[in-house]
Write an enzyme that holds these catalytic residues in place. Structure first.
Site, PDB file in Angstrom:
ATOM      1  N   LYS A  52       0.712  -1.214  -0.014  1.00 28.11           N
ATOM      2  CA  LYS A  52      -0.130  -0.054  -0.041  1.00 28.11           C
ATOM      3  C   LYS A  52       0.661   1.203  -0.070  1.00 28.11           C
ATOM      4  O   LYS A  52       0.803   2.029  -0.770  1.00 28.11           O
ATOM      5  CB  LYS A  52      -0.985   0.060   1.260  1.00 28.11           C
ATOM      6  CG  LYS A  52      -1.695   1.279   1.542  1.00 28.11           C
ATOM      7  CD  LYS A  52      -2.284   1.242   3.043  1.00 28.11           C
ATOM      8  CE  LYS A  52      -1.724   1.271   4.041  1.00 28.11           C
ATOM      9  NZ  LYS A  52      -1.309   2.851   4.501  1.00 28.11           N
ATOM     10  N   ASN A  53       1.834   1.222   0.976  1.00 24.83           N
ATOM     11  CA  ASN A  53       2.497   2.528   1.102  1.00 24.83           C
ATOM     12  C   ASN A  53       3.455   2.682  -0.226  1.00 24.83           C
ATOM     13  O   ASN A  53       4.364   3.848  -0.142  1.00 24.83           O
ATOM     14  CB  ASN A  53       3.395   2.458   2.435  1.00 24.83           C
ATOM     15  CG  ASN A  53       2.446   2.815   3.669  1.00 24.83           C
ATOM     16  OD1 ASN A  53       1.183   3.057   3.372  1.00 24.83           O
ATOM     17  ND2 ASN A  53       3.016   2.543   4.545  1.00 24.83           N
TER      18      ASN A  53
ATOM     19  N   ARG B 264      -8.288  -0.756   5.203  1.00 25.18           N
ATOM     20  CA  ARG B 264      -7.515   0.205   4.522  1.00 25.18           C
ATOM     21  C   ARG B 264      -6.119  -0.379   4.141  1.00 25.18           C
ATOM     22  O   ARG B 264      -5.537  -0.006   3.221  1.00 25.18           O
ATOM     23  CB  ARG B 264      -7.205   1.421   5.783  1.00 25.18           C
ATOM     24  CG  ARG B 264      -8.484   2.184   5.999  1.00 25.18           C
ATOM     25  CD  ARG B 264      -7.699   3.259   6.816  1.00 25.18           C
ATOM     26  NE  ARG B 264      -6.571   3.733   6.416  1.00 25.18           N
ATOM     27  CZ  ARG B 264      -5.640   4.349   7.165  1.00 25.18           C
ATOM     28  NH1 ARG B 264      -5.708   4.632   8.159  1.00 25.18           N
ATOM     29  NH2 ARG B 264      -4.663   4.764   6.421  1.00 25.18           N
TER      30      ARG B 264
ATOM     31  N   ARG C  56       1.229  14.194  13.925  1.00 23.09           N
ATOM     32  CA  ARG C  56       1.530  13.985  12.493  1.00 23.09           C
ATOM     33  C   ARG C  56       1.443  15.381  11.704  1.00 23.09           C
ATOM     34  O   ARG C  56       0.744  15.347  10.721  1.00 23.09           O
ATOM     35  CB  ARG C  56       0.867  12.931  11.834  1.00 23.09           C
ATOM     36  CG  ARG C  56       1.176  11.418  12.584  1.00 23.09           C
ATOM     37  CD  ARG C  56       0.401  10.300  11.881  1.00 23.09           C
ATOM     38  NE  ARG C  56       1.241   9.813  10.732  1.00 23.09           N
ATOM     39  CZ  ARG C  56       0.585   8.940   9.886  1.00 23.09           C
ATOM     40  NH1 ARG C  56      -0.683   8.491  10.152  1.00 23.09           N
ATOM     41  NH2 ARG C  56       1.078   8.679   8.897  1.00 23.09           N
TER      42      ARG C  56
ATOM     43  N   CYS D 248      -4.606  12.354  13.969  1.00 26.55           N
ATOM     44  CA  CYS D 248      -4.951  11.133  13.752  1.00 26.55           C
ATOM     45  C   CYS D 248      -4.573  10.083  15.090  1.00 26.55           C
ATOM     46  O   CYS D 248      -4.133  10.629  15.964  1.00 26.55           O
ATOM     47  CB  CYS D 248      -4.202  10.595  12.391  1.00 26.55           C
ATOM     48  SG  CYS D 248      -2.555  10.248  12.790  1.00 26.55           S
TER      49      CYS D 248
ATOM     50  N   ASP E 287       5.758   0.473  11.735  1.00 26.85           N
ATOM     51  CA  ASP E 287       4.171  -0.185  11.447  1.00 26.85           C
ATOM     52  C   ASP E 287       4.250  -1.667  11.748  1.00 26.85           C
ATOM     53  O   ASP E 287       3.265  -2.322  11.465  1.00 26.85           O
ATOM     54  CB  ASP E 287       4.305  -0.184  10.071  1.00 26.85           C
ATOM     55  CG  ASP E 287       3.778   1.325   9.451  1.00 26.85           C
ATOM     56  OD1 ASP E 287       3.503   2.062  10.289  1.00 26.85           O
ATOM     57  OD2 ASP E 287       3.993   1.619   8.325  1.00 26.85           O
TER      58      ASP E 287
END
Ligand code: EPU
Length: 417
Positions: free
Chosen positions: A22-23, A396, A121, A116, A304
């Site tokens: 995803k990233n 997500r 952030r 968030c 992560d």
């Protein structure tokens, strides 16, 4: 809203196919704004954040189609330069359009991301970098408005390593006038893939993967094709699944050089890991050795994977000190893991996890993407039934999570609440 119902206690066995990252996909999609024409990306995972980015680009006038194998983005008719609040609030990575829009169209209006679940952030470093390149940045009604003639090359030393900040400025610099040097740049594999793709589009970039990246701007870029790299965080998450259930899993495709820090740390806990071609084979024996952990930018252990590692340590044979060094508030999973019987105490950015003999099923609530993954992992090892609600966070970032886990023996069901 959907939830997962998980019956724990089954050692997972079999092969799991790893999706595209995803990233890595998100900046590659934003990058399409830099060149007029049809862009094609392969191995793009089917995830909510990808759909949100398609919507974001569609809103600007791009035509996006997620087919097989290509996700196609046609940027011939970009006529709106805005990332609206409704989209940015669901996905911070929307700020990745800022650099490309400023560089190619000289204007961008992007909603400020706001707070968030994992901390404040801010995007101050993205904005400071664009200002150094000659852009005018103003805040209007909650939006960052950027205006620029052609951006100019500049020396940009980052105060802190930022992944999307590096990506934004890399994209901006590709079309700037002159040479830009990014210092203390992020070295993540996703940054390297973006740089390689930009080079395939005609950019001149040296040093990606090191902390100093030099970019010589060009007048124009053209569309190129690329296949998204395997998701190293998905690999790490399933490695923990093997360790925590005492199972054995083969994960492919994966890039060994992208997961070294995670593999080394998990080997320290007793997991046996073997590389076989582009597959990683992992075998756990149910004995989990407690290990301390600190998160770092790449090539260190990724933030992560911190929550997932903590889930594993809840069943360790001793105490583990886990220190989160990237985000100031990324322990939202702690309270939920405690509900499953974990013994965890936090003090600022550190958590002390004392291993318990067993976890027991309970209703828990997902708070952010990786925290949710840690709850699923803990549930796979817990006695009886755990329900994980608000799993839209998982949608997500993990493609077909319940299908992949069921196929290797997990008892996991998606239920509509
Ligand atoms: N920071 C600033 N100012 C800035 C930018 C960052 O102070 O202008 C701070 C952040 O607050 C944070 C640190 O710098 O404390 C690092 O943040 P970074 O900018 O690197 O994070 P990001 O680019 O917003 C990406 C990933 C995250 C991942 C982090 C760290 C994407 C789309 N997101 O975020 O992924 O945690 O890098 O590796 O690439 C996830 O996938 O679950 C996720 C949150």
């Amino acid at each position: 809203m959907d939830k997962f119902v998980i019956e724990g206690g089954v050692p997972l066995r079999g092969r799991i196919a790893i999706s595209g990252a995803k990233n890595a996909a998100l900046p590659l999609m934003a990058c399409s704004l830099l060149a007029r024409g049809e862009h094609r990306l392969a191995n793009v995972p089917r995830l909510r954040d990808i759909a949100t980015t398609m919507k974001l680009l569609g809103n600007m006038g791009a035509v996006c189609e997620h087919g097989d194998p290509w996700l196609r983005i046609d940027t011939r008719r970009i006529e709106n330069f805005e990332a609206p609040y409704e989209l940015v609030k669901t996905m911070r990575a929307s700020v990745l359009v800022l650099g490309p829009l400023a560089a190619r169209y000289g204007r961008a209006r992007v909603s400020l991301p706001g707070g968030c679940a994992i901390g404040a952030r801010p995007i101050n470093l993205h904005l400071k970098g664009l200002e150094s390149m000659g852009a005018r940045v103003e805040l209007e009604h909650g939006y960052v408005v950027v205006r620029a003639e052609r951006l100019r090359g500049a020396r940009i030393p980052f105060d802190q390593v930022t992944v999307t900040g590096t990506e934004n400025l890399l994209m901006a610099a590709a079309l700037a006038d002159g040479v830009t040097v990014l210092e203390n740049a992020a070295r993540e594999p996703e940054v390297v893939q973006l740089a390689e793709h930009l080079c395939a589009m005609g950019a001149r970039i040296e040093g990606a993967g090191s902390s100093v990246i030099a970019i010589e701007g060009v007048e124009e870029l053209s569309p190129a094709e690329c296949a998204v790299i395997p998701d190293r965080i998905e690999v790490g998450t399933y490695l923990v699944a093997a360790a925590i259930t005492g199972g054995s899993l083969s994960l492919s495709p994966c890039r060994p050089d992208h997961v070294e820090a995670v593999v080394k740390k998990l080997e320290g806990t007793g997991l046996k890991v073997r590389y076989r071609g582009d597959a990683l084979e992992a075998e756990g024996d149910g004995e989990i050795r407690s290990q301390d952990l600190k998160t770092w930018p790449f090539p260190g252990f990724p933030t992560d994977m911190q929550a997932q590692f903590m889930a594993l340590m809840t069943l360790g044979d001793g105490a583990s000190v886990i220190t989160e060094q990237i985000f100031e508030n990324r322990f939202m999973h702690v309270e939920e893991l405690r509900r499953l019987g974990a013994d965890i105490r936090t003090d600022g950015r550190s958590a002390v996890v004392r291993g318990v003999p067993k976890l027991s099923g309970a209703p828990v609530m997902a708070t952010d993407l990786r925290a949710s993954a840690s709850l699923v992992l803990a549930a796979l090892a817990a006695e009886n039934t755990t329900t994980v609600s608000r799993i839209y966070h998982l949608d997500r970032g993990y493609e077909a999570l319940e299908d992949k886990l069921s196929a290797v023996g997990a008892r996991i069901r998606r239920v509509n609440e």
